[in-house]
Design a protein around this motif. Sequence first.
Motif, PDB file in Angstrom:
ATOM      1  N   PRO A  23      16.576  44.049  64.298  1.00 28.35           N
ATOM      2  CA  PRO A  23      15.816  43.819  65.531  1.00 28.35           C
ATOM      3  C   PRO A  23      14.312  43.800  65.265  1.00 28.35           C
ATOM      4  O   PRO A  23      13.818  44.442  64.340  1.00 28.35           O
ATOM      5  CB  PRO A  23      16.183  45.005  66.416  1.00 28.35           C
ATOM      6  N   THR A  24      13.588  43.076  66.096  1.00 29.41           N
ATOM      7  CA  THR A  24      12.140  42.985  65.978  1.00 29.41           C
ATOM      8  C   THR A  24      11.490  44.345  66.166  1.00 29.41           C
ATOM      9  O   THR A  24      10.444  44.628  65.593  1.00 29.41           O
ATOM     10  CB  THR A  24      11.593  42.001  67.025  1.00 29.41           C
ATOM     11  N   GLY A  25      12.117  45.202  66.944  1.00 29.84           N
ATOM     12  CA  GLY A  25      11.585  46.535  67.182  1.00 29.84           C
ATOM     13  C   GLY A  25      11.426  47.349  65.911  1.00 29.84           C
ATOM     14  O   GLY A  25      10.532  48.190  65.808  1.00 29.84           O
ATOM     15  N   SER A 150       7.164  40.658  75.494  1.00 32.48           N
ATOM     16  CA  SER A 150       7.612  40.505  74.102  1.00 32.48           C
ATOM     17  C   SER A 150       7.830  41.856  73.431  1.00 32.48           C
ATOM     18  O   SER A 150       8.787  42.028  72.681  1.00 32.48           O
ATOM     19  CB  SER A 150       6.621  39.661  73.309  1.00 32.48           C
ATOM     20  N   ALA A 154      11.563  43.302  72.395  1.00 33.00           N
ATOM     21  CA  ALA A 154      11.814  43.672  71.001  1.00 33.00           C
ATOM     22  C   ALA A 154      12.692  44.912  70.917  1.00 33.00           C
ATOM     23  O   ALA A 154      13.464  45.072  69.972  1.00 33.00           O
ATOM     24  CB  ALA A 154      10.492  43.915  70.269  1.00 33.00           C
TER      25      ALA A 154
END
Length: 181
Positions: A23-25, A150, A154
């Motif tokens: 994940p982007t997180g 965004s 995320a």
Amino acid sequence: ANVIDIGLFDGSGHGLGSTSATPTGVGLIAVASVATLFHMSLLQTVVVVGMLFAGYLGMWRLASLYPTARARIAALVVYAAVPLPARLLAGGHWSALACYAAAPWSLHLLRRIAGIDTSGSRHDSEVEHYVVVPRSRLVRRAAQLALLTSVAVAFAPAFALLLVGMAALVALATVLCGGRT
């Protein structure tokens, strides 16, 4: 064992050789770990407590629609007294906590984009005023909303659906009250 296990801080299921997407997180957590000198438990505490306070501050900004300080304080107290954050912390639900923190900010930005503003005087009979937002402010608020969305997406992809629902309700309320969309 941590009381709050949110999954992004322990690195489970992600890394080299994993077949699932990261994940982007996780990338945002890695960048944020520099601020705490790579102490992940400190970062976890700061982020969790920070999201609670970010939600409270967002509610205060959303309540700026009300012309009196009493109404703003009442809105903040009601938002803070809801037992949802305690359940999210107890269950370690990172994505729901991110939605809890980002929702008031998003709703505040959506109402500002729609041109809904307070009159500023408690003696006015009509509290809400629809104002024409200059293009530069509209672009700035839309960019702020995009950045907030965004970051929230995320960590909680379902936040996009929540945002669409909030935008639809603001648009519907604006039309029903005789404002502009």
